[in-house]
Write an enzyme that holds these catalytic residues in place. Structure first.
Site, short mmCIF file in Angstrom:
data_model
loop_
_atom_site.label_atom_id
_atom_site.label_comp_id
_atom_site.label_asym_id
_atom_site.label_seq_id
_atom_site.Cartn_x
_atom_site.Cartn_y
_atom_site.Cartn_z
N SER A 2 42.28 53.29 56.40
CA SER A 2 42.74 52.54 57.56
C SER A 2 41.81 52.86 58.72
CB SER A 2 44.18 52.96 57.86
OG SER A 2 44.61 52.42 59.08
N LYS A 46 41.20 48.61 55.54
CA LYS A 46 42.22 47.98 56.40
C LYS A 46 41.76 48.20 57.84
CE LYS A 46 46.73 49.86 57.82
NZ LYS A 46 48.07 50.26 57.33
N LYS A 64 42.72 47.74 61.93
CA LYS A 64 43.81 47.53 62.88
C LYS A 64 43.41 46.39 63.81
CE LYS A 64 46.54 51.02 61.83
NZ LYS A 64 47.96 50.86 61.52
N ASP A 79 46.01 44.99 59.94
CA ASP A 79 47.32 45.54 60.30
C ASP A 79 47.54 45.36 61.80
OD1 ASP A 79 49.67 46.92 60.62
OD2 ASP A 79 48.88 48.88 60.02
N GLU A 102 49.35 42.67 57.72
CA GLU A 102 50.48 43.61 57.74
C GLU A 102 51.20 43.53 59.09
OE1 GLU A 102 49.14 47.55 56.84
OE2 GLU A 102 51.13 48.41 56.99
N ASP A 161 55.76 46.27 56.92
CA ASP A 161 55.75 47.74 57.00
C ASP A 161 56.95 48.16 57.83
OD1 ASP A 161 55.26 50.41 57.59
OD2 ASP A 161 53.39 50.11 58.65
N LYS A 220 56.45 53.32 52.61
CA LYS A 220 56.22 54.63 53.21
C LYS A 220 57.51 55.41 53.08
CE LYS A 220 53.03 53.36 56.96
NZ LYS A 220 53.02 52.91 58.38
N GLY A 234 50.40 55.07 54.80
CA GLY A 234 50.12 56.44 55.23
C GLY A 234 50.57 56.64 56.67
O1 NPG Z 1 45.90 56.74 56.22
O2 NPG Z 1 47.54 57.95 56.86
C1 NPG Z 1 46.79 56.99 57.00
C2 NPG Z 1 46.99 56.11 58.18
C3 NPG Z 1 47.33 54.72 57.82
O3 NPG Z 1 47.10 53.15 59.53
C4 NPG Z 1 47.79 53.94 59.00
N1 NPG Z 1 49.01 54.23 59.43
O4 NPG Z 1 50.75 51.59 60.96
O5 NPG Z 1 50.38 52.09 58.93
C5 NPG Z 1 50.30 52.35 60.13
C6 NPG Z 1 49.59 53.61 60.58
C7 NPG Z 1 50.44 54.63 61.26
C8 NPG Z 1 49.99 55.91 61.37
C9 NPG Z 1 51.65 54.33 61.76
C10 NPG Z 1 50.75 56.88 61.98
C11 NPG Z 1 52.39 55.32 62.37
C12 NPG Z 1 51.95 56.59 62.46
#
Ligand code: NPG
Length: 377
Positions: free
Chosen positions: A144, A170, A172, A197, A222, A247, A271, A299
């Site tokens: 990500s 991915k 953002k 995302d 997403e 999500d 998640k 994640g």
């Molecule tokens: O690889 O752990 C990872 C991060 C993936 O982008 C990621 N997580 O919105 O999915 C999400 C975002 C996130 C991270 C959301 C931390 C909330 C807390």
């Protein structure tokens, strides 16, 4: 497959909670802000048969969800941990029902359940992956990528991750930082597996802009709209060619069933923290697998504890899309486990040792601990 063989009960003697501050290798920017330190809570379940570890994946501020670290810290000590300590012996499968009277706080419940589950499985010598129903020993790893200063900076960042071997990118996005960014990555790298995302940053009024993403042949978009906008997501899905993945909206198996029934999503991000635990995560997996709906493992910038558990979960057969289970060094110079997840040929290995299959590095853990408390029976 539902869990076929339950774990043995444990006698929970004490629960230790720690707030950690882990510096990130680089700031991580999403539509809701920038983080440069990961604030997270780790849980140690102390049982007669040994310790187990879990992780509460809240962030410092309630931006991704209503949960946040100091709220989690409070509710865990005031309500959830005492409820678990009150139970004489506890089966990991009973943690969720014991905590059910308390509304919400799913990330806290998930972290506590994982610690009890790890203790139980370690005592039995059973790996978490085998317990959950894993069918592979390694999983493809996606990454990500946060919002960057410019499309050029984004292309540089993506290039670095592709060089490392990540098999899916991915990016953002947020309003105004979407079409040019996605176009830049497609132009630079051609037909790589790519998804975006939005972390709830749009409304249905943005449907025309979001429809422009259709020309990039994305795996999915997403969470474009708000967490509780299931009906709007269904309306948007009818307007877009790009599959919608939810999500934030998917807080339980029931929420997933509702979203699918409404046509609000055709892909689900699972998640464990967001849905209250790895056992509920398996139930969502099972629902989607039966319905032929692809899922992938999200994640939350996990430490080596949650990252090991995510690798185990993502090894279930319904996880047909690469997840955000990247190597520990994607986020951290130094993890709190002695054997952090690494990238090998674009994949990460599912740990095979008992429980989580990773060992805590006590010195590394101590170095990043900013608060600690132990609750006893
Ligand atoms: O690889 O752990 C990872 C991060 C993936 O982008 C990621 N997580 O919105 O999915 C999400 C975002 C996130 C991270 C959301 C931390 C909330 C807390």
């Amino acid at each position: 497959m539902p869990i076929t063989r339950p774990a043995a009960p444990v006698a929970l003697e004490a629960v230790e909670l720690r707030v950690l501050h882990l510096p990130l290798v680089s700031p991580f920017t999403t539509s809701f802000g920038t983080e440069s330190v990961r604030e997270v809570i780790v849980v140690r379940a102390r049982t007669a048969g040994g310790d187990g570890w879990g992780e509460i994946v809240t962030q410092a501020a309630p931006l991704y969800s209503s949960e946040y670290t100091r709220g989690a810290w409070d509710v865990a000590q005031r309500w959830l941990v005492p409820a678990l300590l009150d139970a004489r012996t506890l089966r990991p499968e009973d943690v969720a029902t014991t905590l059910e009277p308390f509304v919400g706080h799913r990330m806290v419940k998930a972290g506590l359940e994982l610690a009890v589950l790890d203790a139980a499985l370690r005592a039995e010598g059973r790996p978490l992956g085998a317990y959950l129903g894993a069918t592979v020993d390694r999983i493809p790893s996606g990454v990500s990528v946060g919002i960057q200063q410019s499309p050029t900076a984004l292309v540089d960042a993506v290039s670095g991750y592709l060089d490392q071997g990540y098999v899916r990118i991915k990016i953002k996005i947020k309003p105004g930082r979407d079409i040019a960014e996605t176009a830049a990555v497609r132009d630079a790298f051609g037909a790589i597996p790519l998804q975006v995302d939005a972390n709830s940053a749009y409304t249905l009024a943005d449907a025309d802009v979001l429809a422009e993403l259709d020309r990039f042949d994305l795996l999915l978009i997403e969470q474009p709209l708000q967490e509780d906008d299931l009906v709007d997501h269904a309306a948007l899905a009818a307007r877009l060619g790009t599959p919608i993945c939810l999500d934030e909206s998917i807080t339980s198996r029931k929420a997933a069933a509702d979203a699918l029934a409404l046509g609000a999503a055709s892909v689900i991000n699972i998640k464990a923290g967001r849905v209250g635990g790895y056992l509920e995560a398996v139930r969502i997996h099972d629902l989607c697998r039966d319905a032929g709906v692809p899922v992938w493992c999200g994640g939350m910038l996990e430490t080596g504890i949650g990252r090991a558990a995510n690798a185990a979960l993502a090894a279930l057969p319904g996880f047909t899309l690469p997840g955000d289970v990247s190597a520990s060094d994607r986020f951290y110079h130094r993890d709190i486990v002695t054997d952090p997840i690494v990238l090998e040929d674009g994949h990460v290995r599912v740990p095979t040792g008992p429980g989580l299959g990773v060992e805590i590095d006590p010195v590394a853990l101590e170095d990043v601990t900013v608060d600690r408390v132990e609750l006893r029976r």
